[in-house]
Design a protein around this motif. Sequence first.
Motif, PDB file in Angstrom:
ATOM      1  N   MET A  60       0.822  -1.207   0.000  1.00 56.08           N
ATOM      2  CA  MET A  60       0.000   0.000   0.000  1.00 56.08           C
ATOM      3  C   MET A  60       0.861   1.265   0.000  1.00 56.08           C
ATOM      4  N   GLN A  61       2.003   1.216   0.666  1.00 55.21           N
ATOM      5  CA  GLN A  61       2.901   2.372   0.671  1.00 55.21           C
ATOM      6  C   GLN A  61       3.470   2.630  -0.720  1.00 55.21           C
ATOM      7  N   ILE A  62       3.786   1.557  -1.447  1.00 52.55           N
ATOM      8  CA  ILE A  62       4.275   1.710  -2.823  1.00 52.55           C
ATOM      9  C   ILE A  62       3.185   2.325  -3.695  1.00 52.55           C
ATOM     10  N   VAL A  63       1.959   1.828  -3.543  1.00 54.41           N
ATOM     11  CA  VAL A  63       0.841   2.372  -4.327  1.00 54.41           C
ATOM     12  C   VAL A  63       0.672   3.859  -4.026  1.00 54.41           C
ATOM     13  N   LEU A  64       0.724   4.223  -2.752  1.00 60.48           N
ATOM     14  CA  LEU A  64       0.567   5.624  -2.352  1.00 60.48           C
ATOM     15  C   LEU A  64       1.626   6.505  -3.015  1.00 60.48           C
ATOM     16  N   LYS A  65       2.863   6.011  -3.075  1.00 59.21           N
ATOM     17  CA  LYS A  65       3.947   6.792  -3.685  1.00 59.21           C
ATOM     18  C   LYS A  65       3.810   6.877  -5.203  1.00 59.21           C
ATOM     19  N   GLN A  66       3.329   5.797  -5.817  1.00 63.32           N
ATOM     20  CA  GLN A  66       3.295   5.730  -7.277  1.00 63.32           C
ATOM     21  C   GLN A  66       2.063   6.378  -7.904  1.00 63.32           C
ATOM     22  N   MET A  67       0.953   6.443  -7.175  1.00 63.54           N
ATOM     23  CA  MET A  67      -0.302   6.879  -7.789  1.00 63.54           C
ATOM     24  C   MET A  67      -0.276   8.294  -8.372  1.00 63.54           C
ATOM     25  N   PRO A  68       0.401   9.267  -7.754  1.00 67.19           N
ATOM     26  CA  PRO A  68       0.403  10.599  -8.382  1.00 67.19           C
ATOM     27  C   PRO A  68       0.988  10.592  -9.794  1.00 67.19           C
ATOM     28  N   ARG A  69       1.858   9.604 -10.094  1.00 69.53           N
ATOM     29  CA  ARG A  69       2.476   9.521 -11.424  1.00 69.53           C
ATOM     30  C   ARG A  69       1.884   8.399 -12.264  1.00 69.53           C
ATOM     31  N   PHE A  70       0.907   7.665 -11.711  1.00 71.58           N
ATOM     32  CA  PHE A  70       0.365   6.501 -12.410  1.00 71.58           C
ATOM     33  C   PHE A  70      -0.513   6.952 -13.571  1.00 71.58           C
ATOM     34  N   ASP A  71      -0.209   6.447 -14.758  1.00 74.91           N
ATOM     35  CA  ASP A  71      -0.971   6.801 -15.957  1.00 74.91           C
ATOM     36  C   ASP A  71      -1.781   5.580 -16.376  1.00 74.91           C
ATOM     37  N   TYR A  72      -3.087   5.629 -16.141  1.00 76.46           N
ATOM     38  CA  TYR A  72      -3.933   4.477 -16.456  1.00 76.46           C
ATOM     39  C   TYR A  72      -4.177   4.398 -17.958  1.00 76.46           C
ATOM     40  N   ASP A  73      -3.631   3.358 -18.571  1.00 80.86           N
ATOM     41  CA  ASP A  73      -3.799   3.122 -19.998  1.00 80.86           C
ATOM     42  C   ASP A  73      -4.136   1.649 -20.192  1.00 80.86           C
ATOM     43  N   PRO A  74      -5.427   1.329 -20.409  1.00 83.93           N
ATOM     44  CA  PRO A  74      -5.827  -0.077 -20.547  1.00 83.93           C
ATOM     45  C   PRO A  74      -5.064  -0.822 -21.637  1.00 83.93           C
ATOM     46  N   ALA A  75      -4.576  -0.098 -22.641  1.00 81.16           N
ATOM     47  CA  ALA A  75      -3.824  -0.748 -23.719  1.00 81.16           C
ATOM     48  C   ALA A  75      -2.498  -1.310 -23.213  1.00 81.16           C
ATOM     49  N   LYS A  76      -1.981  -0.733 -22.128  1.00 81.11           N
ATOM     50  CA  LYS A  76      -0.704  -1.193 -21.573  1.00 81.11           C
ATOM     51  C   LYS A  76      -0.892  -2.258 -20.498  1.00 81.11           C
ATOM     52  N   GLY A  77      -2.121  -2.495 -20.109  1.00 81.96           N
ATOM     53  CA  GLY A  77      -2.388  -3.471 -19.059  1.00 81.96           C
ATOM     54  C   GLY A  77      -3.308  -2.883 -18.009  1.00 81.96           C
ATOM     55  N   THR A  78      -3.764  -3.728 -17.111  1.00 81.51           N
ATOM     56  CA  THR A  78      -4.708  -3.290 -16.093  1.00 81.51           C
ATOM     57  C   THR A  78      -3.987  -2.821 -14.833  1.00 81.51           C
ATOM     58  N   PHE A  79      -4.672  -2.002 -14.074  1.00 81.73           N
ATOM     59  CA  PHE A  79      -4.146  -1.602 -12.769  1.00 81.73           C
ATOM     60  C   PHE A  79      -3.988  -2.839 -11.888  1.00 81.73           C
ATOM     61  N   ARG A  80      -4.966  -3.737 -11.965  1.00 77.01           N
ATOM     62  CA  ARG A  80      -4.915  -4.954 -11.158  1.00 77.01           C
ATOM     63  C   ARG A  80      -3.675  -5.775 -11.487  1.00 77.01           C
ATOM     64  N   GLY A  81      -3.291  -5.803 -12.779  1.00 77.47           N
ATOM     65  CA  GLY A  81      -2.080  -6.512 -13.180  1.00 77.47           C
ATOM     66  C   GLY A  81      -0.833  -5.872 -12.591  1.00 77.47           C
ATOM     67  N   TRP A  82      -0.815  -4.534 -12.578  1.00 76.69           N
ATOM     68  CA  TRP A  82       0.313  -3.820 -11.977  1.00 76.69           C
ATOM     69  C   TRP A  82       0.378  -4.099 -10.479  1.00 76.69           C
ATOM     70  N   LEU A  83      -0.783  -4.081  -9.817  1.00 75.22           N
ATOM     71  CA  LEU A  83      -0.823  -4.339  -8.378  1.00 75.22           C
ATOM     72  C   LEU A  83      -0.379  -5.769  -8.075  1.00 75.22           C
TER      73      LEU A  83
END
Length: 200
Positions: A60-83
């Motif tokens: 959860m700490q990694i997610v918190l740090k990464q989310m401000p820069r996270f670019d959701y692009d379904p063509a590159k994969g799902t958020f669930r896959g990244w998690l």
Amino acid sequence: MGAGQHELGTRPSLLLRLRDPRDAESWREFAELYGPLVLRYLRRIGVSGDDAPDVAQEVMQIVLKQMPRFDYDPAKGTFRGWLYTVTTNRARRFFARQRRRPPARGGTSNVEMVEGLPDAGAGMEEKWEREWQVRCLQAAIATVRPRVKGTTWRAFEMAVLEDRPPAEVARELGMSIGQVYVSKSRVLKRLSEAVEMVTT
């Protein structure tokens, strides 16, 4: 607002809101939806019950740090896959740390634990997906249950979750068989809609 008392937002809209680390409501919603998924998955792949919450917190700490820069692009994969990747990598780091500790007498060595963790793709992703499906259903039930009349929910519960014959359900609840089928259909429709909100 507790679990089950809010509408489950769609993932793309939730991900956009999570870019703001001060958005406490969105982070609470995220933790309610994804926290149990991460925890159950970690336990399923062998992280001990005592250690799993700590590893989940690292995720959860990694997610918190990464989310401000996270670019959701379904063509590159799902958020669930990244998690999934983040969670699996944290589990590997946990087992690597454990490997450096001497094994308890009579217990499995930490080297064996690390070596026993399958490579990504060798069944681990399937476990992750199963846990996600379970979590979606749990979230849907928590959302729908308070909005359904007691007898309607009980008819659904008995007919679907307990797999009891409709005639038996009708007799026990003082309903007609037709009412049992209607109750079952209504609840299944609502659950399907709630799951759709999470998975689309």
